[in-house]
Scaffold this active site. Structure first.
Site, PDB file in Angstrom:
ATOM      1  CE  LYS A   1     -13.916  -3.644   0.191  1.00 62.31           C
ATOM      2  NZ  LYS A   1     -12.765  -3.574   1.103  1.00 62.31           N
TER       3      LYS A   1
ATOM      4  CE  LYS B   1      -5.993  -7.715  -1.711  1.00 60.70           C
ATOM      5  NZ  LYS B   1      -6.936  -7.645  -0.681  1.00 60.70           N
TER       6      LYS B   1
ATOM      7  CE  LYS C   1      -4.522  -1.576   1.103  1.00 63.85           C
ATOM      8  NZ  LYS C   1      -5.825  -1.355   1.671  1.00 63.85           N
TER       9      LYS C   1
HETATM   10  P1  ATP Z   1      -8.796  -2.581  -0.408  1.00 69.27           P
HETATM   11  O1  ATP Z   1      -8.749  -2.739  -1.893  1.00 69.27           O
HETATM   12  O2  ATP Z   1      -9.457  -1.306   0.043  1.00 69.27           O
HETATM   13  O3  ATP Z   1      -7.487  -2.862   0.266  1.00 69.27           O
HETATM   14  P2  ATP Z   1      -9.822  -5.236  -0.180  1.00 69.27           P
HETATM   15  O4  ATP Z   1     -10.684  -5.525  -1.348  1.00 69.27           O
HETATM   16  O5  ATP Z   1      -8.445  -5.800  -0.157  1.00 69.27           O
HETATM   17  O6  ATP Z   1      -9.790  -3.685   0.114  1.00 69.27           O
HETATM   18  P3  ATP Z   1     -10.563  -5.684   2.622  1.00 69.27           P
HETATM   19  O7  ATP Z   1     -11.651  -4.895   3.206  1.00 69.27           O
HETATM   20  O8  ATP Z   1      -9.166  -5.251   2.957  1.00 69.27           O
HETATM   21  O9  ATP Z   1     -10.680  -5.785   1.032  1.00 69.27           O
HETATM   22  O10 ATP Z   1     -10.764  -7.210   3.023  1.00 69.27           O
HETATM   23  C1  ATP Z   1     -11.934  -7.775   3.504  1.00 69.27           C
HETATM   24  C2  ATP Z   1     -11.794  -9.285   3.495  1.00 69.27           C
HETATM   25  O11 ATP Z   1     -11.794  -9.775   2.153  1.00 69.27           O
HETATM   26  C3  ATP Z   1     -10.496  -9.796   4.130  1.00 69.27           C
HETATM   27  O12 ATP Z   1     -10.782 -10.954   4.879  1.00 69.27           O
HETATM   28  C4  ATP Z   1      -9.637 -10.137   2.947  1.00 69.27           C
HETATM   29  O13 ATP Z   1      -8.709 -11.146   3.238  1.00 69.27           O
HETATM   30  C5  ATP Z   1     -10.674 -10.622   1.938  1.00 69.27           C
HETATM   31  N1  ATP Z   1     -10.213 -10.414   0.569  1.00 69.27           N
HETATM   32  C6  ATP Z   1      -9.901  -9.220  -0.003  1.00 69.27           C
HETATM   33  N2  ATP Z   1      -9.546  -9.397  -1.289  1.00 69.27           N
HETATM   34  C7  ATP Z   1      -9.615 -10.735  -1.534  1.00 69.27           C
HETATM   35  C8  ATP Z   1      -9.366 -11.549  -2.680  1.00 69.27           C
HETATM   36  N3  ATP Z   1      -8.979 -11.013  -3.819  1.00 69.27           N
HETATM   37  N4  ATP Z   1      -9.568 -12.883  -2.582  1.00 69.27           N
HETATM   38  C9  ATP Z   1      -9.972 -13.440  -1.427  1.00 69.27           C
HETATM   39  N5  ATP Z   1     -10.229 -12.728  -0.307  1.00 69.27           N
HETATM   40  C10 ATP Z   1     -10.053 -11.398  -0.341  1.00 69.27           C
END
Ligand code: ATP
Ligand code: LTN
Length: 334
Positions: A203, A200, A118
């Site tokens: 969002k 990965k 990040k």
């Molecule tokens: P950001 O993009 O704002 O960092 P994010 O999409 O990574 O957000 P988080 O809110 O940080 O999402 O994560 C919420 C949950 O979703 C966590 O348990 C995280 O491990 C899971 N998660 C996030 N992205 C993935 C993915 N691509 N595959 C599986 N699990 C995920």
């Protein structure tokens, strides 16, 4: 949550309202939150304090919080069975984070890969909160004496740090914290971007086609799958070097419950076009009821508020027990 029954294991998890919930969030985390509700005492939160480690626009953030609350409920979180509250409404979280930050080493936080990723992505805003983010997360979990923490694979390192902090604190002051276990699903723990399957699905992906959102309409979901990056082999098989196809197979497997071998057999002799359509259709059907439920819930802001206010209050009560114990052990005068 009912208190008068046999003691169930406590489950805690949270998600940031940093944008529309993705298929990755759903398959990696939220789907398990739903599944765990009957057998466990489940406590879930919208981690809105975590969200401001990346700069947010005020009006967008407000909207995202309510949208995320309604979306997670639409996935099947039942507020009669589980607590689902908003982190910033429960002051114990920020407070325990400060206390625990004095029991966390700079070196430990420097090793966190999410911090490194990040800070590379937001090089103009490497704030102290981004660095201490895992301490706030540790506090979230430890406040509720959680046994299990259902998360995607990317959070494994943060859970390990949480365990280290808890063990260190317990070593100094006796048994204050339950040392939690991560709960990472076999299928769907790491859903990758459809446009760059080495990254990965996230969002905050700049490439909108890389990420499927829970609330995407069916035709948008299908378009994203049809455009997904694959390879030139034109053979549906799970193998090293086939990141795009492996990712689509993992998604299909997580949604349909089929093994990789069954998927290979189903698509033997067929091209990627057929396969992508099948994955798209399976995902559309999985997400359809969620989108419909969301549309209904988001109309009733009064009901949503009633749900989180009730949960906020109970979460405060539970978490204050741990916070007060921690303060007393350290030597604060209560
Ligand atoms: P950001 O993009 O704002 O960092 P994010 O999409 O990574 O957000 P988080 O809110 O940080 O999402 O994560 C919420 C949950 O979703 C966590 O348990 C995280 O491990 C899971 N998660 C996030 N992205 C993935 C993915 N691509 N595959 C599986 N699990 C995920
Ligand atoms: N850090 C997590 C979200 C999160 C979380 C938590 C997950 C905040 N607090 C407590 C599990 C338990 C993330 O960014 N994915």
């Amino acid at each position: 949550m009912e208190n008068n029954e046999v003691k169930k294991d406590v489950v805690f998890s949270a998600i940031q309202p940093s944008g529309t919930i993705t298929l990755g969030n759903y398959l990696g985390a939220v789907r398990n939150w739903v599944k765990m509700q009957d057998e466990h005492s489940c406590i879930y939160a919208l981690a809105d304090l975590h969200t401001i480690t990346v700069r947010q626009q005020t009006a967008v953030m407000r909207k995202n919080i309510l949208d995320a609350y309604a979306s997670i409920m639409a996935c099947g979180i039942d507020v009669e069975k589980s607590l689902f509250f908003i982190q910033s409404h429960v002051h114990t979280h920020a407070e325990l984070a400060w206390l625990l930050s004095c029991y966390t080493q700079f070196g430990e936080l420097s090793r966190m890969t999410q911090f490194k990723d990040k800070s590379a992505k937001h090089a103009d805003n490497i704030n102290a909160g981004l660095f201490t983010y895992p301490v706030l997360m540790a506090g979230d979990i430890l406040l509720y004496q959680a046994d299990k923490v259902p998360v995607g694979a990317d959070q494994k390192q943060h859970i390990e740090l949480t365990r280290d902090i808890a063990e260190r604190f317990n070593g100094l002051y006796g048994n204050v914290f339950k040392v939690p276990e991560g709960f990472i699903p076999k299928n769907g723990a790491r859903v990758m971007s459809l446009q760059d399957p080495t990254k990965k699905m996230s969002k905050s992906d700049e490439n909108v086609n890389g990420c499927v959102h829970l609330l995407d309409p069916p035709e948008v979901i299908m378009k994203k799958f049809k455009r997904a990056v694959t390879d030139s082999e034109a053979c549906v098989r799970y193998a090293e070097g086939k990141d795009g196809v492996n990712n689509l197979m993992a998604i299909y497997s997580a949604v349909t419950g089929q093994s990789m071998e069954q998927i290979e057999n189903e698509f033997a002799g067929k091209g990627y076009g057929d396969f992508k359509t099948a994955v798209g259709e399976a995902v559309i059907e999985e997400l359809r009821p969620i989108r419909e439920k969301y549309e209904q819930l988001i109309q009733d802001k009064g009901y949503l508020e009633e749900c989180y206010r009730k949960a906020d209050e109970i979460a405060l009560k539970i978490s204050l027990r741990t916070l007060n114990k921690v303060k007393k052990k350290i030597g604060f005068v209560l």
